[in-house]
Design a protein around this motif. Sequence first.
Motif, PDB file in Angstrom:
ATOM      1  N   GLN A  29      -2.864   0.341  -4.020  1.00  0.00           N
ATOM      2  CA  GLN A  29      -4.126  -0.034  -3.410  1.00  0.00           C
ATOM      3  C   GLN A  29      -4.205  -1.145  -3.352  1.00  0.00           C
ATOM      4  O   GLN A  29      -4.038  -1.844  -4.169  1.00  0.00           O
ATOM      5  CB  GLN A  29      -4.923   0.447  -3.101  1.00  0.00           C
ATOM      6  CG  GLN A  29      -4.954   1.805  -3.461  1.00  0.00           C
ATOM      7  CD  GLN A  29      -6.687   2.879  -3.722  1.00  0.00           C
ATOM      8  OE1 GLN A  29      -6.875   3.031  -4.554  1.00  0.00           O
ATOM      9  NE2 GLN A  29      -6.413   4.226  -3.169  1.00  0.00           N
ATOM     10  N   ASN A  30      -3.938  -2.017  -1.969  1.00  0.00           N
ATOM     11  CA  ASN A  30      -4.396  -3.189  -1.843  1.00  0.00           C
ATOM     12  C   ASN A  30      -3.222  -4.630  -2.786  1.00  0.00           C
ATOM     13  O   ASN A  30      -4.253  -5.183  -3.629  1.00  0.00           O
ATOM     14  CB  ASN A  30      -5.813  -4.145  -1.783  1.00  0.00           C
ATOM     15  CG  ASN A  30      -6.425  -2.946  -0.496  1.00  0.00           C
ATOM     16  OD1 ASN A  30      -5.788  -3.745   0.450  1.00  0.00           O
ATOM     17  ND2 ASN A  30      -6.445  -2.502  -0.988  1.00  0.00           N
ATOM     18  N   ASN A  81       1.140  -1.172   0.229  1.00  0.00           N
ATOM     19  CA  ASN A  81      -0.195   0.044   0.066  1.00  0.00           C
ATOM     20  C   ASN A  81       0.795   0.986  -0.082  1.00  0.00           C
ATOM     21  O   ASN A  81       1.872   1.445   0.351  1.00  0.00           O
ATOM     22  CB  ASN A  81      -1.140   0.043   1.425  1.00  0.00           C
ATOM     23  CG  ASN A  81      -2.017  -0.748   0.810  1.00  0.00           C
ATOM     24  OD1 ASN A  81      -2.677  -0.508   0.186  1.00  0.00           O
ATOM     25  ND2 ASN A  81      -2.416  -1.642   2.134  1.00  0.00           N
TER      26      ASN A  81
END
Length: 181
Positions: free
Chosen positions: A76-77, A57
């Motif tokens: 992101q993730n 992240n």
Amino acid sequence: VLQKTTMPACTVELLFISNPSDNALYDSKFNDYAQAIAKGICDIAGDSGTGGIVVKNGWIQENDPASGASRWYYYQNNVKLTGWQHLQWTGGTNWFHFDAAGAMYTGWKLLDWNGVTSWYYFDLVNGSMYTSKWQKDSAGKDYYLSKSGAMATSIYVISVDQSKVYWVDAAGVWDGNSSPA
């Protein structure tokens, strides 16, 4: 079982149970089997079996697989962001642009924003988009980047103190002259 899935998946077969003693063996070793499966998943994910899955992240600098050059990515993730992104960084919040592989742009780029194609400039170090700012190109020509970040063309640019105006031509180049506002 795995033919119609849209995510990474695998089937794990631990043993063939054909009688009560096989079933008893399975029951007695259930936790050992579960821990071995979890360790295998963690090893593949790069966690070395320490107990958690590694999730990327935020800002991460990695080598670009195509060029080998060190590039910045925003995750992101575990997913690299692409295109226009409004993100936090050490200098605050700003616009950034990432190519189709997720690598952050720097320097001059001709890009589309909501159907309008314009030139934009991204800081050579941190990749943040310049806005309301003058920028020179490699030939020493001055260009003005508007509040939206798009390079201004065929327009007068008013100085910060509103005492002067500067003309930028259709190519966005300032002619070097100023006039009283």
